[in-house]
Design an enzyme around this catalytic site. Structure first.
Site, PDB file in Angstrom:
ATOM      1  N   ARG A 244      32.502 150.086  48.506  1.00 13.79           N
ATOM      2  CA  ARG A 244      33.088 150.381  47.200  1.00 13.79           C
ATOM      3  C   ARG A 244      34.569 149.994  47.203  1.00 13.79           C
ATOM      4  NH1 ARG A 244      35.034 155.049  46.591  1.00 13.79           N
ATOM      5  NH2 ARG A 244      33.231 156.241  47.274  1.00 13.79           N
TER       6      ARG A 244
ATOM      7  N   TYR B 237      36.201 143.703  20.182  1.00 17.40           N
ATOM      8  CA  TYR B 237      34.801 143.793  20.604  1.00 17.40           C
ATOM      9  C   TYR B 237      34.263 145.209  20.363  1.00 17.40           C
ATOM     10  CZ  TYR B 237      30.772 143.926  23.721  1.00 17.40           C
ATOM     11  OH  TYR B 237      29.512 144.101  24.234  1.00 17.40           O
TER      12      TYR B 237
ATOM     13  N   ASP C  67      42.021 140.445  26.516  1.00 17.55           N
ATOM     14  CA  ASP C  67      40.621 140.126  26.791  1.00 17.55           C
ATOM     15  C   ASP C  67      40.480 138.609  26.627  1.00 17.55           C
ATOM     16  OD1 ASP C  67      37.876 139.592  26.570  1.00 17.55           O
ATOM     17  OD2 ASP C  67      37.427 141.544  25.682  1.00 17.55           O
TER      18      ASP C  67
ATOM     19  N   LYS D 190      29.730 136.301  30.287  1.00 22.53           N
ATOM     20  CA  LYS D 190      29.749 135.210  29.315  1.00 22.53           C
ATOM     21  C   LYS D 190      30.040 133.865  29.997  1.00 22.53           C
ATOM     22  CE  LYS D 190      29.169 138.852  26.812  1.00 22.53           C
ATOM     23  NZ  LYS D 190      30.239 139.555  26.137  1.00 22.53           N
TER      24      LYS D 190
HETATM   25  C1  LIG Z   1      30.672 140.921  25.980  1.00 21.46           C
HETATM   26  C2  LIG Z   1      32.089 141.231  25.773  1.00 21.46           C
HETATM   27  C3  LIG Z   1      32.684 142.359  26.353  1.00 21.46           C
HETATM   28  C4  LIG Z   1      31.885 143.375  27.160  1.00 21.46           C
HETATM   29  O1  LIG Z   1      31.405 142.859  28.358  1.00 21.46           O
HETATM   30  P1  LIG Z   1      30.059 143.347  29.069  1.00 21.46           P
HETATM   31  O2  LIG Z   1      29.956 142.460  30.258  1.00 21.46           O
HETATM   32  O3  LIG Z   1      28.945 143.186  28.091  1.00 21.46           O
HETATM   33  O4  LIG Z   1      30.260 144.784  29.431  1.00 21.46           O
HETATM   34  C5  LIG Z   1      34.031 142.555  26.159  1.00 21.46           C
HETATM   35  N1  LIG Z   1      34.781 141.699  25.427  1.00 21.46           N
HETATM   36  C6  LIG Z   1      34.245 140.615  24.847  1.00 21.46           C
HETATM   37  C7  LIG Z   1      35.115 139.707  24.047  1.00 21.46           C
HETATM   38  C8  LIG Z   1      32.888 140.335  24.998  1.00 21.46           C
HETATM   39  O5  LIG Z   1      32.361 139.269  24.402  1.00 21.46           O
END
Ligand SMILES: *Cc1c(COP(=O)(O)O)cnc(C)c1O
Length: 396
Positions: free
Chosen positions: A51, A103, A175, A200
């Site tokens: 961890r 998001y 982000d 993504k």
């Molecule tokens: C998908 C997404 C998230 C969240 O990520 P997860 O891997 O689904 O927890 C956060 N910010 C953006 C812009 C996203 O597209």
């Protein structure tokens, strides 16, 4: 062996993780061990418990830190785990200024979880610096930026927000999921924490859920490292390996998808059944020039409004190539319905205030031949038009 001045696409392959120093393996070994034998009663080795630190996860953390131009990277079990852990840098009584079309999961975290711990928030249109300044309070400790934003592709000036934050000793979180370090490097523009849903584009194949965070400042890095270990939402080793594998092709995937996205945006922009296209690569996008200045491209995600919800429904029912799903940034094109998917956590009134209508669809462009996509879209639009004609005849 590692060239500081290598181009980005070369760094994706020739980084510190190029060769395993023990075996010479050209792929990072997956280390499943949860614990590590210690030879000394008083002093433990570099690894003691997975961890806290694991060699496979560490490999991914080093690579993303290098690609984002940070000092340390952190891998989490999801993008939301990365974002939520970063929010733990704040304390009860703090206030965060946050981009309004954030998001949906982040919206949920801020409004329904952080609020219970006494962390206040103000949602704001971050493209408007006057509004941002106006939202600052005595206890403002962080600015949370998503650019381009989801799903309306609004572009925030990262440098301007970071400067504003520094003036009041607040942190800037960005982000960077939509563009990745391939196209945008927020730390170089003054941000403090870069966050990713590695689910993504970074991994890119719709086969892993993962999150990453990168920081530059050493003290902030040790604070976030402490939180990663304390909260414990770390990424598993198989998943860390999948992200490392996906990263190797990030450049070719994103370049190709971006090229197709531009072509599709131009196609949709003049289509009669499309009310509006949201893509920073289009000249009429309100922050087209800002996007050009702070990023190396506009990415492969765009959104568009149909003339009405009925048209959207007929289109989705008839389009054949893209999958209709939650998520983005994959080899296959993905159509999503923000109102019922990414932004379902947002009440309808809040959604509509932000311009996320029921007639809005988001498209993440994959690696299919772009003319096949356009051809497919055209036949689906024909079905929409045919249905409209039937309805019109019924009315008259
Ligand atoms: C998908 C997404 C998230 C969240 O990520 P997860 O891997 O689904 O927890 C956060 N910010 C953006 C812009 C996203 O597209």
């Amino acid at each position: 062996m590692v060239g500081e001045d290598f181009c980005f696409e070369t760094k994706l392959l020739h980084n510190r993780q190029k060769i395993d120093p023990v075996t010479g393996a050209v792929s990072v070994p997956i280390q499943h061990a949860s614990t590590f034998h210690q030879t000394n009663l008083d002093q433990f080795g570099k690894y003691d418990y997975s961890r806290s630190l694991n060699p496979t996860r560490e490999a991914l953390e080093e690579v993303i830190a290098e690609l984002e131009g940070g000092t340390r990277g952190f891998a989490f079990s999801s993008g939301m785990a990365a974002i939520s852990t970063a929010f733990l840098l704040l304390s009860s009584g703090d206030h965060v200024v946050i981009t309004e079309d954030v998001y949906g999961g982040t919206y949920r975290m801020v409004t329904q979880v952080l609020s219970r711990f006494g962390i206040e928030h103000t949602f704001i249109d971050m493209t408007n610096l006057h509004e941002v300044k106006h939202a600052i309070k005595k206890n403002t400790k962080a600015f949370y930026v998503e650019t381009p934003s989801n799903p309306l592709m609004k572009v925030t000036d990262i440098k301007a927000i970071s400067e504003l934050a520094k003036e009041i000793q607040a942190l800037t979180f960005v982000d960077n999921t939509f563009l990745t370090p391939e196209l945008q490097r927020p730390l170089e523009l003054g941000a403090d924490v870069v966050l990713h849903s590695a689910t993504k584009f970074l991994s890119g194949h719709s086969d892993v859920v993962a999150g990453l965070a990168v920081v530059k400042d050493e003290i902030l890095a040790s604070r976030l490292g402490f939180l990663q270990n304390s909260f414990g939402a770390v990424l598993g080793v198989q998943d860390a390996w999948l992200v490392l594998r996906g990263l190797k092709t990030l450049h070719v995937r994103l370049e190709q998808s971006q090229k197709s996205a531009m072509k599709l945006a131009n196609y949709l922009d003049v289509h009669q059944l499309v009310e509006k296209v949201y893509y920073p690569g289009l000249k009429h996008h309100p922050q087209h020039h800002l996007q050009k200045n702070q990023a190396a491209g506009s990415g492969a995600v765009l959104s568009f409004d149909f003339v009405n919800e009925e048209a959207l429904r007929t289109f989705v029912a008839n389009v054949k190539i893209p999958v209709f799903a939650v998520s983005l940034g994959a080899v296959e094109s993905i159509l999503s319905y923000p109102a019922k998917m990414s932004h379902a956590a947002m009440p309808q009134t809040e959604r509509e205030k932000r311009g996320i209508k029921n007639s809005l669809i988001r498209l993440s462009v994959g690696l299919e031949n772009v003319d096949d996509l356009i051809h497919d879209f055209s036949q689906a639009f024909e079905k929409v038009r045919a249905k409209q004609l039937v309805l019109q005849r019924g009315e008259s």
